[in-house]
Design a protein around this motif. Structure first.
Motif, PDB file in Angstrom:
ATOM      1  N   UNK A 123       7.626 -12.102  23.174  1.00 50.79           N
ATOM      2  CA  UNK A 123       6.202 -11.735  23.151  1.00 50.79           C
ATOM      3  C   UNK A 123       5.749 -11.187  24.496  1.00 50.79           C
ATOM      4  N   UNK A 124       6.155 -11.898  25.550  1.00 52.77           N
ATOM      5  CA  UNK A 124       5.708 -11.503  26.883  1.00 52.77           C
ATOM      6  C   UNK A 124       6.325 -10.172  27.320  1.00 52.77           C
ATOM      7  N   UNK A 125       7.608  -9.987  27.006  1.00 52.13           N
ATOM      8  CA  UNK A 125       8.274  -8.731  27.361  1.00 52.13           C
ATOM      9  C   UNK A 125       7.595  -7.555  26.671  1.00 52.13           C
ATOM     10  N   UNK A 126       7.115  -7.810  25.464  1.00 47.33           N
ATOM     11  CA  UNK A 126       6.400  -6.761  24.730  1.00 47.33           C
ATOM     12  C   UNK A 126       5.079  -6.441  25.434  1.00 47.33           C
ATOM     13  N   UNK A 127       4.392  -7.499  25.878  1.00 45.64           N
ATOM     14  CA  UNK A 127       3.103  -7.318  26.558  1.00 45.64           C
ATOM     15  C   UNK A 127       3.233  -6.489  27.830  1.00 45.64           C
ATOM     16  N   UNK A 128       4.350  -6.733  28.576  1.00 47.23           N
ATOM     17  CA  UNK A 128       4.513  -5.996  29.831  1.00 47.23           C
ATOM     18  C   UNK A 128       5.363  -4.732  29.641  1.00 47.23           C
ATOM     19  N   UNK A 129       5.623  -4.392  28.383  1.00 45.77           N
ATOM     20  CA  UNK A 129       6.319  -3.144  28.051  1.00 45.77           C
ATOM     21  C   UNK A 129       7.784  -3.118  28.435  1.00 45.77           C
ATOM     22  N   UNK A 130       8.471  -4.239  28.264  1.00 47.45           N
ATOM     23  CA  UNK A 130       9.886  -4.298  28.654  1.00 47.45           C
ATOM     24  C   UNK A 130      10.827  -4.611  27.500  1.00 47.45           C
ATOM     25  N   UNK A 182       7.034 -10.035  37.233  1.00 48.29           N
ATOM     26  CA  UNK A 182       5.686 -10.468  36.808  1.00 48.29           C
ATOM     27  C   UNK A 182       5.777 -11.295  35.530  1.00 48.29           C
ATOM     28  N   UNK A 183       6.619 -10.826  34.594  1.00 44.69           N
ATOM     29  CA  UNK A 183       6.793 -11.574  33.338  1.00 44.69           C
ATOM     30  C   UNK A 183       7.319 -12.979  33.633  1.00 44.69           C
ATOM     31  N   UNK A 184       8.249 -13.086  34.587  1.00 43.89           N
ATOM     32  CA  UNK A 184       8.799 -14.400  34.954  1.00 43.89           C
ATOM     33  C   UNK A 184       7.698 -15.286  35.542  1.00 43.89           C
ATOM     34  N   UNK A 185       6.772 -14.663  36.292  1.00 42.73           N
ATOM     35  CA  UNK A 185       5.675 -15.440  36.887  1.00 42.73           C
ATOM     36  C   UNK A 185       4.696 -15.935  35.825  1.00 42.73           C
ATOM     37  N   UNK A 186       4.583 -15.150  34.744  1.00 36.44           N
ATOM     38  CA  UNK A 186       3.590 -15.494  33.713  1.00 36.44           C
ATOM     39  C   UNK A 186       4.123 -16.450  32.652  1.00 36.44           C
ATOM     40  N   UNK A 187       5.446 -16.509  32.523  1.00 38.36           N
ATOM     41  CA  UNK A 187       6.055 -17.156  31.348  1.00 38.36           C
ATOM     42  C   UNK A 187       5.717 -18.650  31.211  1.00 38.36           C
ATOM     43  N   UNK A 188       5.461 -19.310  32.331  1.00 40.85           N
ATOM     44  CA  UNK A 188       5.194 -20.757  32.238  1.00 40.85           C
ATOM     45  C   UNK A 188       3.711 -21.062  31.990  1.00 40.85           C
ATOM     46  N   UNK A 189       2.889 -19.985  31.838  1.00 37.35           N
ATOM     47  CA  UNK A 189       1.439 -20.143  31.659  1.00 37.35           C
ATOM     48  C   UNK A 189       0.792 -20.802  32.870  1.00 37.35           C
ATOM     49  N   UNK A 190       1.380 -20.571  34.030  1.00 35.58           N
ATOM     50  CA  UNK A 190       0.795 -21.126  35.259  1.00 35.58           C
ATOM     51  C   UNK A 190      -0.548 -20.424  35.520  1.00 35.58           C
ATOM     52  N   UNK A 191      -1.574 -21.146  35.952  1.00 31.23           N
ATOM     53  CA  UNK A 191      -2.884 -20.524  36.121  1.00 31.23           C
ATOM     54  C   UNK A 191      -3.027 -19.684  37.391  1.00 31.23           C
ATOM     55  N   UNK A 192      -2.111 -19.899  38.364  1.00 35.06           N
ATOM     56  CA  UNK A 192      -2.239 -19.184  39.643  1.00 35.06           C
ATOM     57  C   UNK A 192      -0.971 -18.352  39.891  1.00 35.06           C
ATOM     58  N   UNK A 193      -1.187 -17.058  40.211  1.00 37.65           N
ATOM     59  CA  UNK A 193      -0.043 -16.206  40.547  1.00 37.65           C
ATOM     60  C   UNK A 193      -0.123 -15.870  42.036  1.00 37.65           C
TER      61      UNK A 193
END
Lengths: 232, 432
Positions: A128-135, A156-167
């Motif tokens: 799902x996430x790879x699709x969102x970031x076009x990968x 960026x996808x790796x940073x987002x994957x855990x649903x962490x609130x702060x990047x």
């Protein structure tokens, strides 16, 4: 969300026995609210990376307090810091920091593996996430088979994957050309708007800082408030 | 991280460094195989000697050579019947056989054939309980009936045959079966040097059984087994001294021999059993096996240097990756576990290969070496001797595996600890 109070830190420079102390952070105070993009500008050696490393728990400050989501992180032990990072932070690095032996999919999947998530659930989430970031097209490719922009998207996808609130982003466009830089900055802005993520961006590039809601400049170890956001 | 993912993770890393990992596994395999093969020689020789002892002995037999009687020692012949009865009543004792050999020279005669024999006087009932084995016929049920040794028929020769045999010619002895034959037993009292020849006496007996062939080819049994009641008759008729007596206690199973032997020793008996012989041998072979395992362990330790080197290289090469993992939230103990698992995997794969190779070497050496040794002996080689060079019991596999895998994990410990101490910031600064 993030409250930094009176942060002090110095480095020892010189040979053993002939060392001198160089202060890098002199009572830095900063507050970042939820859903904000904050950029910290500064020249090389200004201490901006040190500030990010202390915020991420990679190193401990000599003095001061770092509160993230109401928790004082500067007193956490190494294992607790790791756990806290996994739950609260996503990282975007200048040189992407992807595992060369893992495909784009596996790189994004790594934090979920560390978290101990079930394989099926993991697969769905990463796809799902790879699709969102076009990968989605390059999911099976290895980092050396991807362009700089694609590698940063994987990061960026790796940073987002855990649903962490702060990047936390350390020079996120430092290794990219100006076209790809714009692309990545737009992606950051879009993620901030759509997902309400908080970004702390460390950069020396004024252009990058334009995506931020607030800008700060680190000068001689002190944080000075800068300009507000304007469109890319 | 789930266990399956941890396995996947180390598998991926091992695949990326195939050659280095393969050579390290090879070193671990050689070390462990050396340990197993070396120790298996100790186990093999122990088995050869044990089998030889067990082949040459009635394994459930315990011989009583006397009893401690305070200041004096009691000979087997003087042990009171009540004491022997007590032994008979002991748990796991199936029989107590008292065998007497009269103080006389015995000659067995049948027609014009004769042979020198050994007289064994015993209770046939008790012998039967002890498991006296016959090759044919049955045990005597009357006093006038006897059992003769397996080689008796062959030993019964005419005078002409005796002469031929003295000249080195082959002789056949008594043809046909001795069962049902009446034989004459001539007894002549032993005489001291210079003493005049004493008068001999004869008795007739009917052969009802032939004893079982002795365990070894070189053993000859031409004994006459008669009822113990004849002892008094012979002594009285020929005015004989008390002959040689020995007492044999029989256990129901080999595993109970040790217990009975210990009890008899506690009661003051001088005993000898196969467990006594095996016991002293076991001490020697246990020491030998421990020594061989120790020497083999040195080879494993040498191999461990390779594992240490490989794991240290792995940590150094993967510093940046470890940094990334720590940055994204991997706990130090997970990093340590992954590296320990990798060194354990090298140890496990090496051990599995080593066990398989060791079994192959063991089989080969058990086939080849005895063949070479026995052939080199030529005519002198013992016909029924089985030489076992190498034996790998499961205990050896367990010990060697524990040593190998343990040493592999220990050699991976320091590099794994080093991996957990990697500074994230320094690691992330490293070039790819």
């Amino acid at each position: 969300m993030i409250k930094i109070r009176g942060l002090h830190h110095h480095f020892n420079i010189g040979k053993k026995g002939d060392q001198r102390q160089v202060p890098v952070l002199k009572g830095v105070t900063l507050e970042v609210s939820e859903g904000e993009i904050v950029a910290i500008l500064g020249k090389s050696g200004s201490g901006k990376s040190t500030l990010l490393h202390i915020l991420a728990g990679f190193m401990l400050p000599e003095a001061g307090s770092v509160m993230v989501n109401g928790k004082e992180t500067s007193v956490l032990k190494e294992a607790e810091q790791a756990d806290f990072r996994l739950q609260n932070f996503g990282f975007i690095f200048q040189n992407f920091q992807l595992m060369p032996g893992l495909s784009a999919f596996e790189n994004v999947e790594l934090p979920l593996k560390i978290k101990g998530m079930d394989e099926k659930e993991r697969k769905l989430k990463v796809e799902n996430l790879l699709q969102k970031v076009g990968l989605q097209e390059v999911a099976g490719h290895y980092p050396n088979e991807l362009s700089g922009g694609q590698q940063q998207r994987v990061s960026i996808a790796r940073a987002l994957i855990t649903d962490a609130p702060i990047i936390l982003a350390d020079e996120p466009t430092g290794s990219l050309d100006s076209e790809t830089e714009k692309e990545i900055l737009l992606l950051i802005q879009s993620l901030n708007k759509k997902l309400g993520l908080t970004f702390v961006i460390i950069t020396h590039d004024e252009e990058v800082a334009t995506v931020a809601d607030r800008q700060y400049r680190l000068h001689d170890g002190e944080l000075v408030k800068g300009e507000q956001r304007h469109a890319i | 991280m789930q266990f399956k993912d941890q396995i996947d993770f180390i598998r991926q890393h091992m695949k990326r460094n195939k050659l280095r990992v393969a050579t390290t596994i090879l070193a671990a395999t050689m070390g462990c195989a050396f340990l197993i093969v070396l120790a298996s020689i100790g186990f093999g020789l122990h088995q050869t000697i044990t089998d030889d002892v067990l082949d040459n002995n009635m394994v459930t037999e315990i011989e009583i050579a006397g009893k401690s009687g305070g200041e004096t020692e009691v000979a087997p012949a003087d042990i009171p019947a009540a004491d022997l009865q007590k032994i008979r009543e002991m748990e796991h004792v199936v029989a107590v056989v008292e065998r007497n050999q009269p103080e006389a020279e015995a000659q067995t005669v049948i027609g014009n054939r004769s042979a020198y024999s050994r007289i064994v006087l015993s209770s046939m009932e008790e012998e039967q309980k002890a498991g006296f084995a016959l090759s044919e016929g049955k045990m005597p049920s009357k006093a006038e009936e006897i059992v003769v040794g397996y080689h008796m028929a062959k030993q019964l020769l005419t005078e002409a045959e005796m002469e031929k045999e003295a000249n080195g010619e082959e002789v056949d002895g008594f043809a046909g079966s001795l069962i049902g034959q009446t034989i004459e037993l001539q007894l002549t009292p032993f005489r001291d040097e210079g003493e005049e020849a004493k008068e001999s006496s004869s008795w007739e007996f009917v052969v009802t059984g032939i004893a079982k062939e002795p365990a070894k080819d070189w053993m000859t049994d031409n004994s006459v087994y008669a009822d113990s009641s004849w002892g008094a008759v012979f002594n009285e008729e020929l005015d004989l001294q008390q002959g040689y007596k020995y007492i044999l206690v029989y256990a129901d199973e080999l595993q109970n021999v040790g217990g009975i032997t210990d009890t008899l020793k506690e009661d003051g008996y001088y005993v000898y059993s196969v467990t006594e012989e095996l016991g002293s041998m076991n001490v020697f072979f246990t020491a030998l096996k421990a020594g061989l395992i120790f020497v083999g362990t040195i080879a494993v330790l040498i191999a461990s240097i390779g594992i240490f080197n490989t794991m240290t290289m792995a940590v150094t090469e993967r510093t940046r990756e470890i940094g990334v993992m720590k940055a994204v939230g991997a706990q130090p103990k997970l990093i340590r576990k992954l590296f320990l698992m990798e060194s354990a995997a090298i140890g496990i794969i090496g051990t599995v290969l080593a066990v398989a190779i060791s079994f192959a070497i063991s089989l080969l050496s058990n086939w080849l070496i005895p063949m070479i040794v026995l052939n080199s002996l030529g005519e002198d080689r013992p016909a029924d001797f089985t030489l076992v060079i190498s034996t790998i019991p499961w205990q050896l596999v367990v010990i060697a595996s524990a040593i190998s895998i343990g040493v592999a994990m220990l050699s991976g410990w320091r590099p794994a600890r080093k991996a957990t101490q990697i500074d994230v910031i320094q690691a992330l600064r490293q070039e790819m």
